[in-house]
Design an enzyme around this catalytic site. Structure first.
Site, PDB file in Angstrom:
ATOM      1  CG  ASP A 120      36.398  34.454  60.266  1.00  0.00           C
ATOM      2  OD1 ASP A 120      35.832  33.383  60.055  1.00  0.00           O
ATOM      3  OD2 ASP A 120      35.947  35.315  61.039  1.00  0.00           O
ATOM      4  CB  CYS A 174      36.265  16.527  71.724  1.00  0.00           C
ATOM      5  SG  CYS A 174      34.481  16.257  71.837  1.00  0.00           S
ATOM      6  CB  CYS A 177      33.228  15.314  78.876  1.00  0.00           C
ATOM      7  SG  CYS A 177      33.422  17.084  78.527  1.00  0.00           S
ATOM      8  CB  CYS A 180      30.585  22.120  75.320  1.00  0.00           C
ATOM      9  SG  CYS A 180      30.360  20.643  74.297  1.00  0.00           S
ATOM     10  CB  CYS A 200      24.924  30.313  68.755  1.00  0.00           C
ATOM     11  SG  CYS A 200      26.610  30.720  69.235  1.00  0.00           S
TER      12      CYS A 200
END
Length: 307
Positions: A120, A174, A177, A180, A200
């Site tokens: 990372d 995904c 839907c 999120c 964010c």
């Protein structure tokens, strides 16, 4: 040899391992340039697109990239006020230790084996590498998702000088839907598999510059004072997922920080007590700022309800 790698990784508790091609990745470069053109970038982003999409600039003789997922989900913790990814000892340290073990193992099998490990912190887009390695599919919140662990995992990888055969990306996305999107405190999920990270909450809790009133309000929408789990918590792909098999993410948990504990500490004492935690790198003042914001927002909400 590829099977031996995966078997050895499994012995370390890593059951999601794949091989990504060595690049470069012009399709990713186009995507990153579009993001910059739209102004959707923050100071943590690597601004040199070539560095993000050209592994050869990091390791000239790279032939393949071994990508490993490090699941960290251990379930909900009562009274938590930091993100799930920070509960345990700093994940950077844990990943580097595991990758070093893999390097040592491969060096014992291949005398000419060379590699560079990243947890990372490298310039490459690690989620894209994991996607290329066939380890997950994208959500509209820009997270990578697996069936077994949902999106609660870290990514580590090894650039290697051995041409291991790449795995194939998954041909799926995904459920789209929109949960999120609706739940995001900063409303930064754009619905086209991209985000505008400037609003964010996770970013704002780490932002060192002065916050605008709108940014303060975003931080105050949920109790977390470092990070944000909302888009993952509401995601149906994260229902009934497996907890991490890695003991390092199960032990020595610290799901909350308290103002009365932090205030008396000098910076040196703070580093001594919390230096091995992923939330510590910004220092205690940022945590105290966020604790004050979340407490203040709760007080405002309670007073408005009483009226």
């Amino acid at each position: 040899m590829k099977q031996l790698i995966k078997q050895y990784c499994l012995s370390l508790g890593l059951d999601c391992v794949g091989i990504a091609p060595p690049g470069p990745y012009p399709e990713l470069a186009d995507r990153l340039q579009k993001r910059i053109d739209q102004g959707h970038s923050i100071e943590f982003d690597e601004t040199d697109i070539l560095k993000r999409t050209t592994p050869q600039l990091i390791m000239a003789d790279v032939q393949s990239i071994i990508v490993c997922l490090f699941p960290y989900y251990i379930g909900q913790q009562k009274a938590a006020n930091v993100s799930k990814y920070t509960y345990s000892r700093d994940y950077h340290l844990i990943i580097k230790e595991k990758l070093a073990q893999i390097q040592t193992y491969l060096q014992s099998l291949l005398p000419d084996f060379q590699s560079q490990a990243f947890a990372d912190t490298g310039p490459l887009a690690d989620r894209y590498l994991a996607y290329l390695a066939g380890l997950g599919f994208y959500g509209i919140n820009s997270c990578l998702i697996t069936d077994k662990y949902g999106s609660y995992f870290f990514i580590g990888y090894l650039l290697t000088n051995v041409p291991f055969t790449p795995d194939m990306p998954l041909n799926r996305v995904c459920l789209q839907c929109g949960r999120c999107q609706a739940a995001c405190p900063g409303q930064i999920i754009l619905g086209d598999f991209t985000i505008d990270p400037r609003g964010c909450k996770s970013y704002l809790t780490q932002k060192k510059a002065a916050l605008s009133p709108a940014e303060v309000a975003i931080i105050g929408k949920t109790p977390l004072v470092f990070g944000c789990d909302i888009c993952q918590d509401v995601c149906p792909h994260n229902r009934n997922i497996a907890v991490t098999p890695l003991i390092e993410f199960q032990n020595d948990l610290l799901p909350a920080v308290r103002e009365d504990e932090l205030i008396p500490l000098s910076n040196k004492e703070f580093r001594r007590l919390f230096g091995d935690r992923a939330f510590s790198w910004r220092g205690k003042q940022i945590l105290l700022r966020n604790l004050n914001i979340t407490a203040g927002q709760r007080s405002l909400l309670l007073s408005s309800k009483q009226k």
